[in-house]
Design an enzyme around this catalytic site. Structure first.
Site, PDB file in Angstrom:
ATOM      1  N   TYR A   1       0.888  -1.315  -0.116  1.00 25.68           N
ATOM      2  CA  TYR A   1       0.002   0.040   0.016  1.00 25.68           C
ATOM      3  C   TYR A   1       0.955   1.327  -0.127  1.00 25.68           C
ATOM      4  CZ  TYR A   1      -3.883  -3.388   1.871  1.00 25.68           C
ATOM      5  OH  TYR A   1      -4.627  -4.397   1.938  1.00 25.68           O
TER       6      TYR A   1
ATOM      7  N   HIS B   1       0.621 -11.435   2.200  1.00 27.46           N
ATOM      8  CA  HIS B   1      -0.394 -10.903   1.561  1.00 27.46           C
ATOM      9  C   HIS B   1      -1.018 -11.726   0.622  1.00 27.46           C
ATOM     10  CE1 HIS B   1      -1.676  -6.502   0.108  1.00 27.46           C
ATOM     11  NE2 HIS B   1      -2.336  -7.134  -0.088  1.00 27.46           N
TER      12      HIS B   1
END
Length: 289
Positions: A55, A113
């Site tokens: 991110y 992730h």
């Protein structure tokens, strides 16, 4: 079971640590506003921030947590090893870098992730997380976007490692973070996790606001004088999930936290059991590399 839930409610993870039931997600939150919106979320009662290396906002998110003035031990910070960097060496570097750029002494929850990269890299990345826990850099570890076959693979490796090296040496799987909502309830993954006490975190819990006019939600929103998003977040919490709504709009951030003054009854929960499989995001749970 849901009586008495508040914004301060927590669940206990298999690691023994507690996790706030409502999280604030910063996916796609631009770095230049992340600090401000995180600080606002904490001011209105959130205590749990869900970031990721991918991110590119770990540092400003941590800054917002510090600026809130709330003691670090009362806050919960999650980050994730990037999907393209799944390997032992890369993961070790990411753990060090996260601590460096956030200035935190530890990360509350570090996840893989996605299950991309093949078995060897998945297991290597997991080993790096386990070592991070042993070194006191990470408190709890888990995965994201893992399908049942990925979970089975990891569990087999953990059991094998424990058989050789002793209990706990394979690491403790605390969380699987996946897209979860009434149009993607993933009973197979959820059941796998429930049987083992692994918590399910729900990303895209409000289906990216694409269901605001859905006939399933409209009568419930009207009955409880709530928005469709609030109905969906309440569903998630009553399912036992940890929803991670994301918004950069301050009024929305506040609205998403106001889900504790009503409760969906059993028939209403049942009405939201659609049985369909409609991801609104990517879906690595089905990958087979």
């Amino acid at each position: 079971m849901m009586a008495g839930l508040t914004i301060n409610s927590q669940q206990t993870m298999p690691s023994g640590y507690k996790i706030p039931v409502l999280g604030y997600g910063v996916y796609q939150t631009p770095a230049d506003i992340a600090s401000e919106v995180v600080e606002h979320a904490l001011k209105v009662g959130y205590r749990h921030v869900d970031s990721a290396v991918a991110y590119r906002n770990e540092q400003p998110s941590a800054e917002g947590m510090k600026k809130s003035g709330i003691p670090r031990e009362e806050l919960f910070f999650t980050t994730k090893i990037p999907p393209k960097d799944m390997s032992y060496e890369n993961s070790k570097q990411h753990i060090e870098n996260t601590l460096k750029i956030t200035g935190f002494d530890y990360v509350d929850l570090y996840l893989l992730h996605s299950p991309y990269g093949g078995k060897e890299n998945r297991i290597g990345a997991w080993k790096a997380l386990v070592e991070g826990v042993q070194a006191g850099k990470i408190r709890s570890i888990g995965v994201s976007n893992y399908g049942v076959h990925h979970l089975d693979e990891l569990e087999a490796w953990i059991k094998e490692t424990e058989a050789k090296e002793g209990k706990g040496k394979g690491g403790v799987l605390s969380v699987n973070q996946v897209e979860l909502h009434p149009w993607l309830a993933r009973p197979d993954i959820v059941d796998w996790c429930k049987q083992r006490g692994v918590l399910c975190e729900a990303y895209s819990p409000i289906v990216r606001a694409t269901k605001n006019d859905d006939p399933l939600l409209k009568p419930l929103a009207k009955k409880y004088n709530k928005t469709p998003s609030q109905i969906l977040l309440r569903w998630s919490i009553q399912m036992g999930f940890i929803p991670l709504p994301k918004s950069v709009t301050k009024s929305r951030i506040e609205e998403n936290a106001q889900v504790y003054d009503f409760e969906l009854i059993a028939e209403e929960m049942k009405s939201l059991d659609t049985g369909v499989y409609e991801p609104c995001a990517w879906d690595p749970t089905v990958s087979h590399d």
